[in-house]
Design an enzyme around this catalytic site. Sequence first.
Site, PDB file in Angstrom:
ATOM      1  N   HIS A   1       6.064  15.814 -39.280  1.00  0.00           N
ATOM      2  CA  HIS A   1       6.359  17.125 -39.865  1.00  0.00           C
ATOM      3  C   HIS A   1       7.778  17.549 -39.489  1.00  0.00           C
ATOM      4  O   HIS A   1       8.229  17.281 -38.362  1.00  0.00           O
ATOM      5  CB  HIS A   1       5.344  18.162 -39.373  1.00  0.00           C
ATOM      6  CG  HIS A   1       5.439  19.434 -40.152  1.00  0.00           C
ATOM      7  ND1 HIS A   1       6.409  20.372 -39.899  1.00  0.00           N
ATOM      8  CD2 HIS A   1       4.713  19.903 -41.209  1.00  0.00           C
ATOM      9  CE1 HIS A   1       6.269  21.369 -40.765  1.00  0.00           C
ATOM     10  NE2 HIS A   1       5.249  21.113 -41.569  1.00  0.00           N
TER      11      HIS A   1
ATOM     12  N   GLU B   1       7.847  16.982 -48.334  1.00  0.00           N
ATOM     13  CA  GLU B   1       8.087  18.387 -47.993  1.00  0.00           C
ATOM     14  C   GLU B   1       9.583  18.618 -47.825  1.00  0.00           C
ATOM     15  O   GLU B   1      10.134  18.366 -46.729  1.00  0.00           O
ATOM     16  CB  GLU B   1       7.386  18.744 -46.683  1.00  0.00           C
ATOM     17  CG  GLU B   1       5.885  18.573 -46.704  1.00  0.00           C
ATOM     18  CD  GLU B   1       5.213  19.492 -45.674  1.00  0.00           C
ATOM     19  OE1 GLU B   1       4.472  20.374 -46.091  1.00  0.00           O
ATOM     20  OE2 GLU B   1       5.474  19.331 -44.476  1.00  0.00           O
TER      21      GLU B   1
HETATM   22  P1  PGA Z   1       4.461  26.335 -45.826  1.00  0.00           P
HETATM   23  O1  PGA Z   1       4.376  25.119 -44.797  1.00  0.00           O
HETATM   24  O2  PGA Z   1       3.357  26.129 -46.839  1.00  0.00           O
HETATM   25  O3  PGA Z   1       4.248  27.549 -44.977  1.00  0.00           O
HETATM   26  O4  PGA Z   1       5.800  26.283 -46.461  1.00  0.00           O
HETATM   27  C1  PGA Z   1       4.132  23.806 -45.248  1.00  0.00           C
HETATM   28  C2  PGA Z   1       4.174  22.880 -44.078  1.00  0.00           C
HETATM   29  O5  PGA Z   1       4.917  23.157 -43.135  1.00  0.00           O
HETATM   30  O6  PGA Z   1       3.483  21.864 -44.047  1.00  0.00           O
END
Ligand code: PGA
Length: 247
Positions: A97, A169
């Site tokens: 992450h 992401e």
């Molecule tokens: P968010 O976070 O939906 O709050 O943008 C996503 C993540 O960090 O996996």
Amino acid sequence: MKPFIYVANWKMAMTRQSVQTFMAEFHSDAALYSRPNTTIILCPSFTHIAMVASLLNGTKAKLGGQTCSTYARGAYTGQTSATMLAETGCSYCIIGHSERRTLCDETNEDVAAQYVQLVAASLTPIICIGETASDHTAGTTTSVLEHQLSPLIEAFKQHPSSQLMIAYEPVWAIGTGVTPTIQELAATCSWLKSFISQNFAGATTMLLYGGSVDATNAAEIKTIPSVDGLLIGGASQEFKKFKNIVV
Ligand code: PGA
């Protein structure tokens, strides 16, 4: 309805009480957790995993960790091994992450080492990758993603897993309320989907999108053919918000 995965990343945002409130509402909503073709994976903090494992009883939802050690066992104060997660009821674990990469200096090599631990413990890895805002502005997204996956592809050759998830992401979309346009997201995900199916051949690979997913943008993101699921942070931490993304 195509099979679809929803991963709730509760980060360090939940108290014991808020987890219990979420789980009470979740448990009483059989229509939600029994939806056909729907996989729900809840990823609590370490200290809440055992409690959520027991509160999930009778539902079809699954449990995941938010990270794991790069080591199997030993003198690593404060760390949690993949085997410990498996023993506590997890069948998945998020690794790589962007918050771990920036706040804890985790490298692509560390993520590959965590992957190896997860495979050894028979957990399905949920591997996060994503470009920063400056990579995005520079137009280097695909080469950044390839670079992030490179040690993992080598690890996969030695330690193949039968199943893995890649969560795309963009760092600039996490927790900001900003998401890529649908056209841009579709193009990146289409490229990434074929890149991962070529490089993790033999495994079932699933592509998730994460970054400011909420009830207003989820429906459109779900229409992107190469997206198999969503990784949801902020909007997964309240039952109603999470439900409105799933249904
Ligand atoms: P968010 O976070 O939906 O709050 O943008 C996503 C993540 O960090 O996996």
